[in-house]
Scaffold this active site. Structure first.
Site, mmCIF file in Angstrom:
data_model
loop_
_atom_site.group_PDB
_atom_site.id
_atom_site.type_symbol
_atom_site.label_atom_id
_atom_site.label_comp_id
_atom_site.label_asym_id
_atom_site.label_seq_id
_atom_site.Cartn_x
_atom_site.Cartn_y
_atom_site.Cartn_z
ATOM 1 C CB ILE A 11 -14.737 -39.918 -92.290
ATOM 2 C CG1 ILE A 11 -14.002 -38.680 -91.796
ATOM 3 C CG2 ILE A 11 -16.103 -40.034 -91.652
ATOM 4 C CD1 ILE A 11 -12.685 -38.413 -92.460
ATOM 5 C CB SER A 33 -21.128 -49.811 -87.906
ATOM 6 O OG SER A 33 -20.824 -49.444 -89.222
ATOM 7 N NE ARG A 34 -25.786 -50.349 -93.122
ATOM 8 C CZ ARG A 34 -26.052 -49.759 -94.279
ATOM 9 N NH1 ARG A 34 -27.286 -49.775 -94.737
ATOM 10 N NH2 ARG A 34 -25.099 -49.169 -94.966
ATOM 11 C CE LYS A 87 -17.804 -32.526 -95.566
ATOM 12 N NZ LYS A 87 -17.094 -33.425 -96.553
ATOM 13 C CG ASP A 165 -18.534 -35.214 -99.367
ATOM 14 O OD1 ASP A 165 -19.386 -35.519 -98.511
ATOM 15 O OD2 ASP A 165 -17.316 -35.426 -99.205
HETATM 16 P P1 NAP Z 1 -18.736 -44.170 -95.950
HETATM 17 O O1 NAP Z 1 -17.494 -44.862 -95.517
HETATM 18 O O2 NAP Z 1 -19.301 -44.499 -97.276
HETATM 19 O O3 NAP Z 1 -19.926 -44.337 -94.909
HETATM 20 C C1 NAP Z 1 -19.773 -44.289 -93.510
HETATM 21 C C2 NAP Z 1 -20.603 -45.382 -92.875
HETATM 22 O O4 NAP Z 1 -21.969 -45.017 -92.918
HETATM 23 C C3 NAP Z 1 -20.530 -46.703 -93.604
HETATM 24 O O5 NAP Z 1 -19.439 -47.454 -93.151
HETATM 25 C C4 NAP Z 1 -21.850 -47.337 -93.285
HETATM 26 O O6 NAP Z 1 -21.677 -48.126 -92.146
HETATM 27 C C5 NAP Z 1 -22.761 -46.198 -92.987
HETATM 28 N N1 NAP Z 1 -23.751 -46.045 -94.060
HETATM 29 C C6 NAP Z 1 -23.505 -45.786 -95.356
HETATM 30 N N2 NAP Z 1 -24.654 -45.692 -96.052
HETATM 31 C C7 NAP Z 1 -25.634 -45.916 -95.159
HETATM 32 C C8 NAP Z 1 -27.036 -45.965 -95.243
HETATM 33 N N3 NAP Z 1 -27.671 -45.743 -96.405
HETATM 34 N N4 NAP Z 1 -27.739 -46.204 -94.126
HETATM 35 C C9 NAP Z 1 -27.127 -46.409 -92.961
HETATM 36 N N5 NAP Z 1 -25.773 -46.378 -92.808
HETATM 37 C C10 NAP Z 1 -25.045 -46.134 -93.887
HETATM 38 O O7 NAP Z 1 -18.526 -42.575 -95.895
HETATM 39 P P2 NAP Z 1 -17.369 -41.669 -95.265
HETATM 40 O O8 NAP Z 1 -16.341 -41.348 -96.290
HETATM 41 O O9 NAP Z 1 -16.926 -42.210 -93.957
HETATM 42 O O10 NAP Z 1 -18.213 -40.311 -95.083
HETATM 43 C C11 NAP Z 1 -19.175 -40.167 -94.067
HETATM 44 C C12 NAP Z 1 -19.333 -38.686 -93.792
HETATM 45 O O11 NAP Z 1 -18.052 -38.167 -93.428
HETATM 46 C C13 NAP Z 1 -19.800 -37.876 -95.010
HETATM 47 O O12 NAP Z 1 -20.733 -36.903 -94.626
HETATM 48 C C14 NAP Z 1 -18.524 -37.212 -95.531
HETATM 49 O O13 NAP Z 1 -18.775 -35.950 -96.106
HETATM 50 C C15 NAP Z 1 -17.738 -37.046 -94.230
HETATM 51 N N6 NAP Z 1 -16.286 -36.982 -94.457
HETATM 52 C C16 NAP Z 1 -15.662 -37.901 -95.266
HETATM 53 C C17 NAP Z 1 -14.300 -37.761 -95.545
HETATM 54 C C18 NAP Z 1 -13.535 -38.734 -96.434
HETATM 55 O O14 NAP Z 1 -12.382 -38.434 -96.787
HETATM 56 N N7 NAP Z 1 -14.077 -39.877 -96.829
HETATM 57 C C19 NAP Z 1 -13.585 -36.697 -94.969
HETATM 58 C C20 NAP Z 1 -14.239 -35.818 -94.108
HETATM 59 C C21 NAP Z 1 -15.607 -35.963 -93.881
HETATM 60 P P3 NAP Z 1 -22.368 -49.573 -92.042
HETATM 61 O O15 NAP Z 1 -22.695 -50.038 -93.445
HETATM 62 O O16 NAP Z 1 -21.337 -50.428 -91.390
HETATM 63 O O17 NAP Z 1 -23.574 -49.351 -91.216
#
Ligand code: NAP
Length: 303
Positions: A11, A33-34, A87, A165
């Protein structure tokens, strides 16, 4: 105003970075970010190191999944920086209350963002519903987990919320536009045998509103809310971006790309006004579904 993004994943790259690049209010000064980064932006792997190196960063926006978000949020608030949360604003309601208290004590802004509330048709839907009585309604929120959350095991783990979610986006719109408060009556949760969070759910809410949430939809995706009132039928389609009244399109745009620019404009306004915005109504409904929900074990799910 200078801002940092934490959690450079799906996101952040799909929505936050483009929204900030075009924003008249914000300058993206750092990332944490890691593994992820943004070309040309100072990159860190540790949040405290970023906060120490960048006293110029007054605001931090967290794009992490909900479970790891709390510790990062506490670090940001303790450093006296304004905080914007993706969110849902946390993994639990109690931790978000802790953050709200900490933000108040530190005298900084906290914004629990609900991107779907910024969808193009939502404000007009709220205005149209004002003063009307809702008799019946249905939410159909069916999307493909493999398309929108590829490989994201966290989303089906404890605290990931599963189909809530995306489903919480529908509930964030519903709680914004309804003229009267809504509460949960019953819930059914389908949990894959190898996971902890539901992959589908069916809710019955007051005002005779049902919700059909499913993460297994292939082909066309459905993000619809329909409400029957004493003065006509309202439909919000495309995740709140298109508004129809009695079957005729009256407002909105066929695009989801306005939501994040609007969120960052709102955050800028909150910071300038010294205000906060932390509405937990959508998350309360989800917590109630986990409390009341009848669970059924369904087929294992793998990405
Ligand atoms: P994601 O790509 O899986 O995770 C976002 C980042 O968080 C990862 O790149 C990772 O960065 C870090 N991360 C993941 N697990 C972690 C952990 N256990 N500890 C520390 N850092 C961690 O998820 P996303 O889809 O972007 O979603 C993130 C948030 O945005 C959620 O709350 C979701 O509801 C919201 N969101 C998502 C979407 C969608 O379409 N995907 C849409 C609207 C809102 P590093 O590994 O590089 O540190």
């Amino acid at each position: 105003m200078r801002i940092a993004l934490v959690g450079i994943g799906k996101i952040a790259l799909d929505q936050h970075v483009p929204a900030l690049a075009d924003s008249p209010d914000w300058d993206l000064a750092a990332t944490v970010s890691r593994s992820g980064s943004v070309p040309g932006v100072d990159a860190f792997t540790d949040i405290d190191a970023m906060l120490k190196a960048h006293p110029d960063v007054g605001t931090v926006s967290l794009c992490l999944p909900p479970v790891p978000r709390f510790d990062a949020a506490v670090q940001v608030l303790r450093a006296g920086r304004h905080l914007m949360l993706e969110k849902p604003p946390g993994a639990t309601l109690s931790e978000v209350h802790v953050l709200a208290d900490l933000a108040r004590a530190q005298g900084v802004t906290i914004f629990a963002s609900w991107h779907s509330r910024m969808a193009h048709g939502v404000a007009a839907a709220k205005a149209w519903l004002a003063g009307k009585t809702v008799h019946k309604g249905r939410i159909i929120w069916r999307e493909d987990i493999r398309k929108w959350h590829p490989g994201q095991d966290w989303i089906l783990a404890a605290g990931g919320m599963g189909v809530f979610d995306p489903g919480i986006n529908a509930l964030s719109i519903l709680t914004e536009i309804l003229p009267a408060p809504v509460h949960l009556r019953t819930a059914e949760l389908d949990v894959p045998a190898n996971r902890q969070a539901p992959i589908a759910a069916r809710l019955n809410l007051s005002q005779d509103i049902t919700a059909d949430l499913d993460f297994r939809q292939e082909g066309p995706q459905t993000w619809d809310i329909e409400l029957q009132t004493d003065a006509g039928h309202l439909a919000l389609r495309m995740g709140g971006n298109l508004l129809e009244v009695d079957g005729t399109r009256v407002d909105g745009q066929d695009s989801i790309m306005g939501e994040y620019p609007a969120l960052y404009a709102r955050m800028a306004g909150l910071v300038r006004d010294g205000a906060s915005d932390l509405d937990l109504a959508p998350m309360v409904l989800v917590a109630d579904a986990f409390t009341l929900g009848q669970r059924t074990t369904v087929d294992p799910f793998d990405f």
